[in-house]
Scaffold this motif. Structure first.
Motif, PDB file in Angstrom:
ATOM      1  N   VAL A  83      46.405  32.560  39.276  1.00  0.00           N
ATOM      2  CA  VAL A  83      45.718  33.473  40.162  1.00  0.00           C
ATOM      3  C   VAL A  83      44.544  32.469  41.095  1.00  0.00           C
ATOM      4  O   VAL A  83      43.904  31.975  40.411  1.00  0.00           O
ATOM      5  CB  VAL A  83      45.036  34.596  39.892  1.00  0.00           C
ATOM      6  N   ASN A  84      44.754  32.596  42.543  1.00  0.00           N
ATOM      7  CA  ASN A  84      43.829  31.885  43.211  1.00  0.00           C
ATOM      8  C   ASN A  84      42.850  33.042  43.628  1.00  0.00           C
ATOM      9  O   ASN A  84      43.010  33.951  44.158  1.00  0.00           O
ATOM     10  CB  ASN A  84      44.505  31.271  44.354  1.00  0.00           C
ATOM     11  N   VAL A  85      41.062  32.268  43.681  1.00  0.00           N
ATOM     12  CA  VAL A  85      40.321  33.291  44.208  1.00  0.00           C
ATOM     13  C   VAL A  85      39.502  32.454  45.239  1.00  0.00           C
ATOM     14  O   VAL A  85      39.074  31.339  44.813  1.00  0.00           O
ATOM     15  CB  VAL A  85      39.392  33.784  43.177  1.00  0.00           C
ATOM     16  N   VAL A  86      39.269  33.340  46.459  1.00  0.00           N
ATOM     17  CA  VAL A  86      38.457  32.546  47.574  1.00  0.00           C
ATOM     18  C   VAL A  86      36.851  32.828  47.375  1.00  0.00           C
ATOM     19  O   VAL A  86      36.785  33.986  47.004  1.00  0.00           O
ATOM     20  CB  VAL A  86      39.071  32.857  48.796  1.00  0.00           C
ATOM     21  N   MET A  87      36.036  31.990  47.307  1.00  0.00           N
ATOM     22  CA  MET A  87      34.716  32.274  47.457  1.00  0.00           C
ATOM     23  C   MET A  87      33.982  31.752  48.570  1.00  0.00           C
ATOM     24  O   MET A  87      34.591  31.062  49.264  1.00  0.00           O
ATOM     25  CB  MET A  87      34.037  31.420  46.185  1.00  0.00           C
ATOM     26  N   GLY A  88      32.883  32.292  48.994  1.00  0.00           N
ATOM     27  CA  GLY A  88      32.006  32.013  50.028  1.00  0.00           C
ATOM     28  C   GLY A  88      32.276  32.896  51.161  1.00  0.00           C
ATOM     29  O   GLY A  88      31.708  33.034  52.513  1.00  0.00           O
ATOM     30  N   LEU A  89      32.952  33.915  50.645  1.00  0.00           N
ATOM     31  CA  LEU A  89      32.695  35.222  51.735  1.00  0.00           C
ATOM     32  C   LEU A  89      31.571  36.378  51.107  1.00  0.00           C
ATOM     33  O   LEU A  89      30.783  35.671  50.236  1.00  0.00           O
ATOM     34  CB  LEU A  89      34.296  36.203  51.487  1.00  0.00           C
ATOM     35  N   SER A  90      31.452  37.327  51.836  1.00  0.00           N
ATOM     36  CA  SER A  90      30.517  38.122  51.479  1.00  0.00           C
ATOM     37  C   SER A  90      30.856  38.793  49.973  1.00  0.00           C
ATOM     38  O   SER A  90      31.789  38.807  49.828  1.00  0.00           O
ATOM     39  CB  SER A  90      30.329  39.184  52.650  1.00  0.00           C
ATOM     40  N   GLY A  91      29.920  39.380  49.422  1.00  0.00           N
ATOM     41  CA  GLY A  91      29.982  40.232  48.465  1.00  0.00           C
ATOM     42  C   GLY A  91      29.003  39.802  47.216  1.00  0.00           C
ATOM     43  O   GLY A  91      28.232  38.464  47.434  1.00  0.00           O
ATOM     44  N   LEU A 146      29.331  35.052  42.584  1.00  0.00           N
ATOM     45  CA  LEU A 146      29.910  34.724  41.264  1.00  0.00           C
ATOM     46  C   LEU A 146      30.066  33.209  41.137  1.00  0.00           C
ATOM     47  O   LEU A 146      29.875  32.424  42.008  1.00  0.00           O
ATOM     48  CB  LEU A 146      31.452  35.382  41.221  1.00  0.00           C
ATOM     49  N   THR A 147      30.148  32.668  39.910  1.00  0.00           N
ATOM     50  CA  THR A 147      30.219  31.274  39.498  1.00  0.00           C
ATOM     51  C   THR A 147      31.470  30.810  39.175  1.00  0.00           C
ATOM     52  O   THR A 147      32.334  31.660  38.845  1.00  0.00           O
ATOM     53  CB  THR A 147      29.075  31.057  38.459  1.00  0.00           C
TER      54      THR A 147
END
Length: 280
Positions: free
Chosen positions: A204-212, A215-216
């Motif tokens: 599974v890929n998760v994108v970070m840098g969006l709102s919300g 998470l680390t």
């Protein structure tokens, strides 16, 4: 430069091995060179970052397939790292169009790429589940033939349809259709990410840098996420730095931004020294 088959083998091993890896998103050859020297093991293109660099919005109508693949080819040539691409909706609704996009992506040296189930139509933003799965199946068949890591994206949470159950069912169908990696951008919290990871049998890929909630990497690794990308957020961070510098000059008449700029010698050392034969 490493050849494509060697990059593909490395990219597949990253998904098969232990642990979680971060795959940041350059938007051009220069940003790819910078990121390549920081110890990352793979890169991914960003349609949003590239669109911004062209003075366009990140939208389905903003970039053509030819434009996007030309940009991806420049990034591939700028790095020895494996590169995966944001291939948007495959540049057409028909399954065969998605397959052709995969073939063309492999042809420019990419070792992976994503196809999403968003339509680009605000009135009907997500493809019917059956057609979405057919599109992934066609893309997966082309990916197997070309040697290509296919990521299938379920876009519900980016288009006002925060239905975790439907998102998981779509991802499960995409896995059955042959996708190698699964991705649901915009999941709102760690619990929903953990639910997706627990419900599927693919990385599974998760994108970070969006709102919300922030998470680390450790948080995401703890629930079994295999791959982390940053989408257009690095490009937006660069644009933010540009705007802060420009406003300082406009409003204060000072140039303090230069203290945080990369030194010219450091930039030069990371960029290509190859001179174009057309240069006068």
């Amino acid at each position: 430069m490493s050849d494509r088959s060697e990059k593909l083998a490395r990219f597949r091993q990253l998904h098969a091995g232990d642990g979680t890896f971060v795959m940041p998103n350059p938007w051009d050859a220069g940003s790819a060179r910078l990121l390549s020297h920081l110890g990352f093991e793979a890169l991914a293109t960003t349609s949003a970052g590239f669109a911004f660099s062209k003075g366009k919005r990140d939208s389905f109508a903003g970039l053509s397939r030819d434009e996007l693949l030309a940009n991806a080819a420049e990034i591939v040539q700028a790095t020895d790292l494996p590169v995966s691409a944001d291939l948007e909706d495959g540049f057409g609704a028909a399954p065969e169009t998605c397959a052709e996009t995969i073939r063309r992506a492999a042809g420019v040296g990419l070792v992976g790429g994503s196809i999403e189930d968003a339509t680009g139509d605000p009135a009907d933003p997500i493809f019917d589940a059956g057609l979405a799965t057919e599109r992934v199946a066609a893309a997966a068949e082309a990916a197997r033939a070309e040697g290509f890591v296919l990521t299938a994206r379920a876009e519900n949470f980016l288009w006002g349809r925060p239905d975790l159950g439907d998102t998981i069912r779509r991802l499960q169908s995409f896995a059955e259709a042959g996708a190698d990696v699964l991705y649901a951008p915009g999941l709102p919290d760690l619990d929903s990410i953990a639910a997706v990871v627990g419900a599927v049998d693919r990385p599974v890929n998760v994108v970070m840098g969006l709102s919300g909630k922030p998470l680390t990497v450790a948080d995401l690794a703890g629930v079994g996420v295999k791959r982390i990308s940053v989408g257009g957020s690095f490009a937006r961070a660069a644009l933010g730095a540009l705007m802060r510098a420009a406003r300082e000059v406009r409003d204060a008449g000072t140039f303090g931004y230069a203290a945080e700029a990369m030194p010219d010698a450091e930039v030069a050392a990371l960029m290509s020294q190859v001179v174009s034969p057309n240069r006068s």
